[in-house]
Design a protein around this motif. Structure first.
Motif, PDB file in Angstrom:
ATOM      1  N   ARG A 311       9.392  11.544  31.214  1.00 62.81           N
ATOM      2  CA  ARG A 311      10.573  10.714  31.446  1.00 62.81           C
ATOM      3  C   ARG A 311      11.465  10.727  30.209  1.00 62.81           C
ATOM      4  N   ASP A 312      12.721  10.384  30.428  1.00 59.88           N
ATOM      5  CA  ASP A 312      13.694  10.391  29.337  1.00 59.88           C
ATOM      6  C   ASP A 312      13.494   9.148  28.479  1.00 59.88           C
ATOM      7  N   LEU A 313      12.876   9.321  27.306  1.00 61.41           N
ATOM      8  CA  LEU A 313      12.566   8.180  26.435  1.00 61.41           C
ATOM      9  C   LEU A 313      13.831   7.543  25.873  1.00 61.41           C
ATOM     10  N   SER A 314      14.853   8.350  25.666  1.00 53.97           N
ATOM     11  CA  SER A 314      16.105   7.814  25.133  1.00 53.97           C
ATOM     12  C   SER A 314      16.802   6.914  26.143  1.00 53.97           C
ATOM     13  N   ALA A 315      16.798   7.323  27.405  1.00 58.46           N
ATOM     14  CA  ALA A 315      17.504   6.557  28.430  1.00 58.46           C
ATOM     15  C   ALA A 315      16.937   5.151  28.585  1.00 58.46           C
ATOM     16  N   MET A 316      15.677   4.976  28.206  1.00 54.44           N
ATOM     17  CA  MET A 316      15.050   3.654  28.343  1.00 54.44           C
ATOM     18  C   MET A 316      15.475   2.692  27.247  1.00 54.44           C
ATOM     19  N   ALA A 317      16.058   3.213  26.178  1.00 52.16           N
ATOM     20  CA  ALA A 317      16.321   2.372  25.010  1.00 52.16           C
ATOM     21  C   ALA A 317      17.283   1.233  25.316  1.00 52.16           C
ATOM     22  N   ASN A 318      18.285   1.477  26.174  1.00 52.02           N
ATOM     23  CA  ASN A 318      19.263   0.430  26.474  1.00 52.02           C
ATOM     24  C   ASN A 318      18.627  -0.814  27.083  1.00 52.02           C
ATOM     25  N   GLN A 319      17.501  -0.637  27.753  1.00 57.29           N
ATOM     26  CA  GLN A 319      16.820  -1.782  28.352  1.00 57.29           C
ATOM     27  C   GLN A 319      16.279  -2.751  27.304  1.00 57.29           C
ATOM     28  N   PHE A 320      16.064  -2.245  26.081  1.00 58.14           N
ATOM     29  CA  PHE A 320      15.430  -3.045  25.030  1.00 58.14           C
ATOM     30  C   PHE A 320      16.380  -3.346  23.867  1.00 58.14           C
ATOM     31  N   GLU A 321      17.657  -3.013  24.033  1.00 53.87           N
ATOM     32  CA  GLU A 321      18.614  -3.143  22.929  1.00 53.87           C
ATOM     33  C   GLU A 321      18.738  -4.571  22.424  1.00 53.87           C
ATOM     34  N   GLY A 334      28.939  -2.036  17.191  1.00 54.00           N
ATOM     35  CA  GLY A 334      30.195  -1.596  16.596  1.00 54.00           C
ATOM     36  C   GLY A 334      30.351  -0.089  16.635  1.00 54.00           C
ATOM     37  N   LEU A 335      29.234   0.625  16.630  1.00 57.98           N
ATOM     38  CA  LEU A 335      29.262   2.084  16.729  1.00 57.98           C
ATOM     39  C   LEU A 335      29.422   2.564  18.170  1.00 57.98           C
ATOM     40  N   GLY A 336      29.344   1.614  19.116  1.00 60.83           N
ATOM     41  CA  GLY A 336      29.584   1.964  20.511  1.00 60.83           C
ATOM     42  C   GLY A 336      28.347   2.187  21.341  1.00 60.83           C
ATOM     43  N   THR A 337      27.208   1.623  20.946  1.00 66.10           N
ATOM     44  CA  THR A 337      25.990   1.846  21.729  1.00 66.10           C
ATOM     45  C   THR A 337      26.087   1.273  23.140  1.00 66.10           C
ATOM     46  N   ARG A 338      26.910   0.250  23.333  1.00 64.46           N
ATOM     47  CA  ARG A 338      27.060  -0.317  24.675  1.00 64.46           C
ATOM     48  C   ARG A 338      28.033   0.497  25.521  1.00 64.46           C
ATOM     49  N   GLU A 339      28.835   1.336  24.882  1.00 64.83           N
ATOM     50  CA  GLU A 339      29.802   2.156  25.614  1.00 64.83           C
ATOM     51  C   GLU A 339      29.240   3.544  25.910  1.00 64.83           C
ATOM     52  N   ALA A 343      21.677   7.144  24.820  1.00 65.01           N
ATOM     53  CA  ALA A 343      21.075   6.112  23.968  1.00 65.01           C
ATOM     54  C   ALA A 343      20.209   6.735  22.882  1.00 65.01           C
ATOM     55  N   ASP A 344      20.544   7.949  22.453  1.00 61.62           N
ATOM     56  CA  ASP A 344      19.720   8.645  21.458  1.00 61.62           C
ATOM     57  C   ASP A 344      19.676   7.889  20.132  1.00 61.62           C
ATOM     58  N   LEU A 345      20.802   7.348  19.703  1.00 57.19           N
ATOM     59  CA  LEU A 345      20.829   6.597  18.449  1.00 57.19           C
ATOM     60  C   LEU A 345      19.938   5.365  18.542  1.00 57.19           C
ATOM     61  N   LEU A 346      20.078   4.614  19.624  1.00 54.43           N
ATOM     62  CA  LEU A 346      19.231   3.431  19.806  1.00 54.43           C
ATOM     63  C   LEU A 346      17.753   3.812  19.826  1.00 54.43           C
ATOM     64  N   ALA A 347      17.420   4.862  20.563  1.00 60.80           N
ATOM     65  CA  ALA A 347      16.022   5.267  20.693  1.00 60.80           C
ATOM     66  C   ALA A 347      15.423   5.652  19.352  1.00 60.80           C
ATOM     67  N   THR A 348      16.253   6.130  18.437  1.00 61.11           N
ATOM     68  CA  THR A 348      15.763   6.530  17.122  1.00 61.11           C
ATOM     69  C   THR A 348      15.377   5.324  16.277  1.00 61.11           C
ATOM     70  N   VAL A 349      16.136   4.246  16.366  1.00 60.90           N
ATOM     71  CA  VAL A 349      15.945   3.094  15.469  1.00 60.90           C
ATOM     72  C   VAL A 349      15.311   1.889  16.154  1.00 60.90           C
ATOM     73  N   LEU A 350      14.921   2.027  17.428  1.00 64.71           N
ATOM     74  CA  LEU A 350      14.433   0.871  18.183  1.00 64.71           C
ATOM     75  C   LEU A 350      12.944   0.620  17.907  1.00 64.71           C
ATOM     76  N   PHE A 351      12.638   0.279  16.656  1.00 66.86           N
ATOM     77  CA  PHE A 351      11.258  -0.015  16.268  1.00 66.86           C
ATOM     78  C   PHE A 351      10.944  -1.471  16.639  1.00 66.86           C
TER      79      PHE A 351
END
Length: 380
Positions: A311-321, A334-339, A343-351
Protein backbone atom coordinates in the motif's frame (compact mmCIF):
# COMPACT_ATOMS: atom_id res chain seq x y z
CA UNK A 1 23.06 -19.13 9.45
CA UNK A 2 26.69 -18.03 9.96
CA UNK A 3 29.18 -15.99 8.04
CA UNK A 4 30.84 -18.99 6.41
CA UNK A 5 27.65 -20.03 4.62
CA UNK A 6 28.27 -20.64 0.93
CA UNK A 7 25.51 -18.14 0.10
CA UNK A 8 26.18 -15.14 2.31
CA UNK A 9 22.87 -13.42 3.05
CA UNK A 10 22.54 -9.62 3.05
CA UNK A 11 19.82 -7.29 4.27
CA UNK A 12 19.69 -3.97 2.39
CA UNK A 13 17.53 -1.27 3.99
CA UNK A 14 16.55 1.90 2.13
CA UNK A 15 15.41 5.24 3.49
CA UNK A 16 12.06 6.94 3.84
CA UNK A 17 12.02 8.81 7.14
CA UNK A 18 9.17 7.66 9.38
CA UNK A 19 8.18 5.09 6.75
CA UNK A 20 11.25 3.04 7.71
CA UNK A 21 9.09 1.69 10.55
CA UNK A 22 7.63 -0.50 7.77
CA UNK A 23 10.97 -2.34 7.69
CA UNK A 24 10.67 -3.12 11.41
CA UNK A 25 7.25 -4.66 10.80
CA UNK A 26 8.54 -6.76 7.91
CA UNK A 27 11.47 -7.94 10.01
CA UNK A 28 9.12 -8.94 12.82
CA UNK A 29 7.24 -11.18 10.39
CA UNK A 30 10.57 -12.63 9.27
CA UNK A 31 11.78 -13.23 12.83
CA UNK A 32 8.61 -15.04 13.82
CA UNK A 33 8.80 -17.31 10.79
CA UNK A 34 12.58 -17.91 10.93
CA UNK A 35 13.78 -17.35 14.51
CA UNK A 36 17.22 -18.82 13.79
CA UNK A 37 17.88 -16.42 10.90
CA UNK A 38 20.94 -14.15 10.86
CA UNK A 39 22.11 -11.62 8.29
CA UNK A 40 25.92 -11.75 8.01
CA UNK A 41 25.83 -8.61 5.83
CA UNK A 42 23.85 -5.49 6.74
CA UNK A 43 23.68 -2.20 4.86
CA UNK A 44 21.49 0.82 5.43
CA UNK A 45 20.97 4.35 4.20
CA UNK A 46 19.09 7.28 5.76
CA UNK A 47 16.44 5.99 8.19
CA UNK A 48 17.29 2.46 7.05
CA UNK A 49 20.73 3.05 8.61
CA UNK A 50 19.03 3.18 12.03
CA UNK A 51 17.56 -0.28 11.45
CA UNK A 52 20.76 -1.76 10.03
CA UNK A 53 22.88 -0.33 12.86
CA UNK A 54 20.48 -1.62 15.50
CA UNK A 55 20.57 -5.17 14.11
CA UNK A 56 24.36 -5.09 13.74
CA UNK A 57 24.85 -3.73 17.26
CA UNK A 58 22.45 -6.11 19.01
CA UNK A 59 24.11 -9.24 20.38
CA UNK A 60 20.76 -10.93 21.08
CA UNK A 61 19.14 -13.46 18.79
CA UNK A 62 17.30 -12.27 15.71
CA UNK A 63 13.78 -12.34 17.24
CA UNK A 64 14.89 -10.45 20.36
CA UNK A 65 16.78 -7.88 18.28
CA UNK A 66 13.76 -7.27 16.07
CA UNK A 67 11.42 -6.99 19.06
CA UNK A 68 13.65 -4.25 20.46
CA UNK A 69 13.72 -2.54 17.07
CA UNK A 70 9.93 -2.51 17.01
CA UNK A 71 9.96 -1.06 20.54
CA UNK A 72 12.39 1.65 19.38
CA UNK A 73 10.07 2.70 16.57
CA UNK A 74 6.92 2.39 18.68
CA UNK A 75 8.39 4.76 21.27
CA UNK A 76 9.59 7.48 18.92
CA UNK A 77 7.86 10.86 18.53
CA UNK A 78 8.66 13.94 16.46
CA UNK A 79 10.11 15.79 19.45
CA UNK A 80 12.54 12.89 19.98
CA UNK A 81 13.86 13.44 16.44
CA UNK A 82 14.13 17.23 16.37
CA UNK A 83 13.04 20.18 18.47
CA UNK A 84 9.50 21.33 17.70
CA UNK A 85 9.09 24.06 20.31
CA UNK A 86 8.42 27.63 19.23
CA UNK A 87 11.76 29.11 20.49
CA UNK A 88 13.80 26.52 18.55
CA UNK A 89 11.82 26.68 15.30
CA UNK A 90 11.39 30.46 15.51
CA UNK A 91 15.10 31.09 16.07
CA UNK A 92 16.09 28.86 13.15
CA UNK A 93 13.62 30.52 10.78
CA UNK A 94 14.81 33.96 11.83
CA UNK A 95 18.45 32.98 11.18
CA UNK A 96 17.59 31.73 7.69
CA UNK A 97 15.56 34.85 6.93
CA UNK A 98 18.40 37.15 8.05
CA UNK A 99 20.90 35.21 5.98
CA UNK A 100 18.74 35.42 2.87
CA UNK A 101 18.07 39.17 3.13
CA UNK A 102 21.72 39.90 3.99
CA UNK A 103 22.99 38.47 0.73
CA UNK A 104 25.43 36.24 2.62
CA UNK A 105 27.17 39.19 4.31
CA UNK A 106 29.83 38.31 6.91
CA UNK A 107 27.65 39.58 9.75
CA UNK A 108 24.81 37.20 8.80
CA UNK A 109 24.10 34.57 11.47
CA UNK A 110 25.38 31.05 10.72
CA UNK A 111 22.76 28.55 9.56
CA UNK A 112 22.82 24.80 9.36
CA UNK A 113 19.66 22.71 9.26
CA UNK A 114 16.11 23.98 9.51
CA UNK A 115 15.67 21.95 12.71
CA UNK A 116 17.80 20.93 15.68
CA UNK A 117 18.37 17.15 15.73
CA UNK A 118 20.04 16.98 19.16
CA UNK A 119 17.02 14.97 20.46
CA UNK A 120 17.68 12.25 17.84
CA UNK A 121 21.29 11.95 18.97
CA UNK A 122 20.16 11.43 22.58
CA UNK A 123 17.43 9.00 21.49
CA UNK A 124 19.84 6.83 19.48
CA UNK A 125 22.51 6.78 22.17
CA UNK A 126 19.95 5.62 24.71
CA UNK A 127 18.20 3.02 22.55
CA UNK A 128 21.41 1.61 21.06
CA UNK A 129 23.04 1.33 24.50
CA UNK A 130 25.81 3.65 23.36
CA UNK A 131 26.39 6.48 25.85
CA UNK A 132 29.64 7.54 24.16
CA UNK A 133 28.28 7.00 20.64
CA UNK A 134 30.32 3.88 19.79
CA UNK A 135 28.37 0.81 18.62
CA UNK A 136 30.30 -1.73 20.68
CA UNK A 137 28.03 -4.69 19.92
CA UNK A 138 29.29 -4.76 16.33
CA UNK A 139 32.78 -5.85 17.39
CA UNK A 140 31.36 -8.63 19.53
CA UNK A 141 29.22 -9.97 16.68
CA UNK A 142 32.17 -9.79 14.30
CA UNK A 143 34.29 -11.83 16.72
CA UNK A 144 31.53 -14.41 17.18
CA UNK A 145 31.17 -14.88 13.40
CA UNK A 146 27.50 -13.92 13.31
CA UNK A 147 28.35 -10.76 11.39
CA UNK A 148 30.70 -10.35 8.43
CA UNK A 149 30.22 -6.69 7.53
CA UNK A 150 27.96 -3.71 8.08
CA UNK A 151 27.87 -0.55 6.01
CA UNK A 152 26.21 2.85 6.46
CA UNK A 153 26.18 5.22 3.51
CA UNK A 154 26.45 9.02 3.63
CA UNK A 155 27.00 11.79 1.08
CA UNK A 156 30.23 13.77 1.27
CA UNK A 157 29.18 17.38 0.82
CA UNK A 158 32.63 18.47 -0.30
CA UNK A 159 32.99 16.07 -3.25
CA UNK A 160 29.41 14.93 -3.79
CA UNK A 161 30.51 11.28 -3.51
CA UNK A 162 28.58 8.52 -1.77
CA UNK A 163 30.69 7.12 1.06
CA UNK A 164 29.93 3.74 2.62
CA UNK A 165 31.40 3.58 6.11
CA UNK A 166 32.24 -0.09 6.56
CA UNK A 167 33.09 -2.22 9.56
CA UNK A 168 33.92 -5.88 9.18
CA UNK A 169 36.54 -8.56 8.88
CA UNK A 170 38.62 -9.06 5.73
CA UNK A 171 36.36 -6.94 3.57
CA UNK A 172 37.70 -4.99 0.59
CA UNK A 173 37.54 -1.26 0.14
CA UNK A 174 36.48 0.20 -3.20
CA UNK A 175 36.52 3.42 -5.16
CA UNK A 176 34.21 3.75 -8.14
CA UNK A 177 33.08 6.89 -9.98
CA UNK A 178 30.97 8.81 -7.51
CA UNK A 179 31.20 6.30 -4.66
CA UNK A 180 33.75 4.79 -2.34
CA UNK A 181 34.12 2.99 0.98
CA UNK A 182 35.95 3.87 4.17
CA UNK A 183 36.86 1.42 6.92
CA UNK A 184 35.90 2.71 10.35
CA UNK A 185 34.44 1.91 13.75
CA UNK A 186 30.80 2.84 13.37
CA UNK A 187 29.24 5.36 15.73
CA UNK A 188 25.96 7.18 16.25
CA UNK A 189 27.44 10.05 14.23
CA UNK A 190 27.53 7.86 11.12
CA UNK A 191 23.82 7.10 11.57
CA UNK A 192 22.99 10.77 12.10
CA UNK A 193 24.96 11.74 8.99
CA UNK A 194 23.18 9.13 6.88
CA UNK A 195 19.81 10.48 8.13
CA UNK A 196 20.64 14.17 7.62
CA UNK A 197 17.98 15.28 5.12
CA UNK A 198 19.43 18.00 2.88
CA UNK A 199 18.85 21.49 4.34
CA UNK A 200 16.20 20.14 6.72
CA UNK A 201 18.54 18.29 9.12
CA UNK A 202 22.03 19.67 9.83
CA UNK A 203 25.01 17.91 8.26
CA UNK A 204 27.29 15.89 10.54
CA UNK A 205 31.07 16.17 10.71
CA UNK A 206 32.90 12.89 10.21
CA UNK A 207 36.62 13.45 10.53
CA UNK A 208 37.40 16.74 8.82
CA UNK A 209 34.47 16.67 6.41
CA UNK A 210 30.73 17.24 6.46
CA UNK A 211 28.27 14.53 5.44
CA UNK A 212 24.55 14.35 4.79
CA UNK A 213 21.81 11.95 3.76
CA UNK A 214 23.25 8.85 2.14
CA UNK A 215 20.55 8.62 -0.50
CA UNK A 216 21.40 11.97 -2.04
CA UNK A 217 23.92 10.67 -4.62
CA UNK A 218 23.59 6.90 -4.12
CA UNK A 219 23.34 5.52 -7.64
CA UNK A 220 23.96 1.86 -6.71
CA UNK A 221 22.23 1.02 -3.40
CA UNK A 222 22.93 -2.72 -3.76
CA UNK A 223 26.63 -2.16 -4.38
CA UNK A 224 27.89 -2.13 -0.76
CA UNK A 225 26.39 -5.56 -0.06
CA UNK A 226 27.95 -6.90 -3.27
CA UNK A 227 31.38 -5.63 -2.24
CA UNK A 228 30.89 -7.31 1.15
CA UNK A 229 30.51 -10.65 -0.64
CA UNK A 230 26.74 -11.16 -0.52
CA UNK A 231 25.35 -14.00 -2.63
CA UNK A 232 21.73 -13.43 -1.65
CA UNK A 233 20.02 -10.14 -0.80
CA UNK A 234 16.74 -9.12 0.71
CA UNK A 235 16.25 -5.42 -0.07
CA UNK A 236 13.42 -3.63 1.74
CA UNK A 237 12.14 -0.42 0.18
CA UNK A 238 9.46 1.88 1.60
CA UNK A 239 8.24 3.02 -1.81
CA UNK A 240 4.88 1.79 -3.05
CA UNK A 241 5.32 -0.07 -6.32
CA UNK A 242 1.83 0.47 -7.74
CA UNK A 243 0.13 3.41 -9.45
CA UNK A 244 -0.73 6.27 -7.13
CA UNK A 245 -4.41 7.03 -7.65
CA UNK A 246 -5.16 10.52 -8.86
CA UNK A 247 -1.64 11.54 -9.80
CA UNK A 248 -2.01 10.77 -13.48
CA UNK A 249 -5.56 11.95 -14.20
CA UNK A 250 -6.08 14.73 -16.72
CA UNK A 251 -7.75 18.07 -16.12
CA UNK A 252 -6.63 21.40 -14.73
CA UNK A 253 -4.95 21.53 -11.31
CA UNK A 254 -3.70 24.28 -9.08
CA UNK A 255 -0.03 25.19 -9.11
CA UNK A 256 1.86 22.66 -6.91
CA UNK A 257 2.60 23.99 -3.41
CA UNK A 258 6.13 23.76 -1.94
CA UNK A 259 5.19 20.59 -0.04
CA UNK A 260 4.61 18.76 -3.33
CA UNK A 261 7.96 19.80 -4.78
CA UNK A 262 9.87 19.10 -1.56
CA UNK A 263 8.17 15.70 -1.35
CA UNK A 264 9.29 14.81 -4.87
CA UNK A 265 12.85 15.82 -4.05
CA UNK A 266 12.78 13.62 -0.95
CA UNK A 267 11.45 10.72 -3.01
CA UNK A 268 14.37 11.07 -5.40
CA UNK A 269 16.78 11.04 -2.44
CA UNK A 270 15.30 7.95 -0.84
CA UNK A 271 13.97 5.66 -3.45
CA UNK A 272 14.50 6.26 -7.16
CA UNK A 273 17.70 4.25 -7.71
CA UNK A 274 16.78 0.95 -6.05
CA UNK A 275 14.56 -0.11 -8.96
CA UNK A 276 17.24 0.70 -11.51
CA UNK A 277 19.90 -1.14 -9.54
CA UNK A 278 17.67 -4.19 -9.06
CA UNK A 279 16.90 -4.25 -12.80
CA UNK A 280 20.61 -4.06 -13.64
CA UNK A 281 21.35 -6.94 -11.27
CA UNK A 282 18.65 -9.12 -12.84
CA UNK A 283 19.97 -8.39 -16.33
CA UNK A 284 23.53 -9.32 -15.31
CA UNK A 285 22.25 -12.51 -13.69
CA UNK A 286 20.48 -13.41 -16.93
CA UNK A 287 23.58 -12.72 -19.00
CA UNK A 288 25.67 -14.90 -16.70
CA UNK A 289 23.10 -17.68 -16.88
CA UNK A 290 23.11 -17.59 -20.69
CA UNK A 291 26.87 -17.24 -21.18
CA UNK A 292 28.66 -20.58 -21.66
CA UNK A 293 31.91 -19.36 -20.08
CA UNK A 294 30.48 -17.09 -17.37
CA UNK A 295 32.68 -18.60 -14.65
CA UNK A 296 35.81 -17.29 -16.38
CA UNK A 297 34.61 -13.69 -16.08
CA UNK A 298 34.98 -13.66 -12.31
CA UNK A 299 31.39 -12.50 -11.98
CA UNK A 300 28.76 -14.49 -10.13
CA UNK A 301 24.96 -14.38 -10.03
CA UNK A 302 23.42 -12.82 -6.94
CA UNK A 303 19.88 -13.67 -5.91
CA UNK A 304 17.71 -10.69 -5.00
CA UNK A 305 14.35 -10.48 -3.27
CA UNK A 306 12.92 -6.95 -3.37
CA UNK A 307 10.28 -6.17 -0.75
CA UNK A 308 7.93 -3.25 -1.35
CA UNK A 309 4.86 -2.04 0.57
CA UNK A 310 1.60 -3.37 -0.79
CA UNK A 311 0.00 0.00 0.00
CA UNK A 312 1.01 3.61 -0.51
CA UNK A 313 2.57 4.56 2.85
CA UNK A 314 2.80 8.22 1.88
CA UNK A 315 -0.88 8.52 1.01
CA UNK A 316 -1.79 7.46 4.55
CA UNK A 317 0.14 10.31 6.15
CA UNK A 318 -2.64 12.89 5.73
CA UNK A 319 -4.86 10.82 8.00
CA UNK A 320 -2.42 11.39 10.88
CA UNK A 321 -1.32 14.97 10.16
CA UNK A 322 -3.23 16.44 13.11
CA UNK A 323 -1.03 14.46 15.52
CA UNK A 324 2.01 16.58 14.74
CA UNK A 325 3.03 19.09 17.44
CA UNK A 326 1.03 22.33 16.90
CA UNK A 327 3.95 24.63 16.07
CA UNK A 328 5.54 22.19 13.63
CA UNK A 329 2.12 21.41 12.10
CA UNK A 330 1.67 25.14 11.51
CA UNK A 331 4.99 25.23 9.63
CA UNK A 332 4.19 22.20 7.45
CA UNK A 333 0.80 23.63 6.58
CA UNK A 334 2.55 26.83 5.56
CA UNK A 335 4.47 24.72 3.05
CA UNK A 336 1.15 23.53 1.62
CA UNK A 337 0.77 20.02 3.03
CA UNK A 338 -3.01 20.50 3.17
CA UNK A 339 -3.10 21.61 -0.48
CA UNK A 340 -0.83 18.88 -1.84
CA UNK A 341 -2.24 15.64 -3.17
CA UNK A 342 1.14 14.05 -2.43
CA UNK A 343 1.97 13.49 1.23
CA UNK A 344 5.62 12.47 0.78
CA UNK A 345 6.91 15.32 2.95
CA UNK A 346 4.49 14.50 5.76
CA UNK A 347 5.28 10.78 5.55
CA UNK A 348 8.98 11.56 5.95
CA UNK A 349 8.62 13.54 9.19
CA UNK A 350 5.51 11.93 10.72
CA UNK A 351 7.29 10.30 13.66
CA UNK A 352 4.08 9.91 15.64
CA UNK A 353 2.86 6.72 17.39
CA UNK A 354 -0.32 6.00 15.42
CA UNK A 355 1.31 6.46 12.01
CA UNK A 356 4.36 4.46 13.07
CA UNK A 357 2.12 1.66 14.39
CA UNK A 358 0.33 1.55 11.04
CA UNK A 359 3.65 1.30 9.17
CA UNK A 360 4.76 -1.59 11.41
CA UNK A 361 1.42 -3.33 10.93
CA UNK A 362 1.58 -3.12 7.13
CA UNK A 363 5.18 -4.32 7.12
CA UNK A 364 4.25 -7.38 9.13
CA UNK A 365 1.21 -8.08 6.97
CA UNK A 366 3.32 -7.90 3.80
CA UNK A 367 5.90 -10.24 5.29
CA UNK A 368 3.20 -12.75 6.20
CA UNK A 369 1.62 -12.49 2.74
CA UNK A 370 4.94 -13.32 1.06
CA UNK A 371 5.91 -16.08 3.49
CA UNK A 372 6.05 -18.86 0.89
CA UNK A 373 8.13 -16.77 -1.51
CA UNK A 374 10.56 -15.84 1.26
CA UNK A 375 10.79 -19.46 2.37
CA UNK A 376 11.77 -20.54 -1.15
CA UNK A 377 14.27 -17.70 -1.45
CA UNK A 378 15.98 -18.67 1.81
CA UNK A 379 16.01 -22.32 0.75
CA UNK A 380 14.14 -23.45 3.83
Amino acid sequence: MTTNDSAKLALVLGGGGARAAYQAGFLRSLARAFPDLDFPVLTGVSAGAINAAHLANSTDGFPESVDRLVELWSGITVDQVFRTDLPALGTTMLRWALRLVSGGAPMAPPTRGLVDTAPLRRFLKKNLGSPDGTLRGIDEKLRSGRLAAVGITTTHYGSGESVTWAQGREIPTWHRPGRQSMMTTLTVDHILASCALPLFFPAVQLGDDWHGDGGLRLTAPLSPALHFGARKMIAVSTQFGGLRNGYHHGGPHDYPPPATIIGLLLESVFMDMLDADALAMRMINQLLADHPRAAESGLRPVELLLIRPSRDLSAMANQFERELPPVFRFVTRGLGTRESRRADLLATVLFQPRYIARMIEIGEEDGNARREEITRFLGR
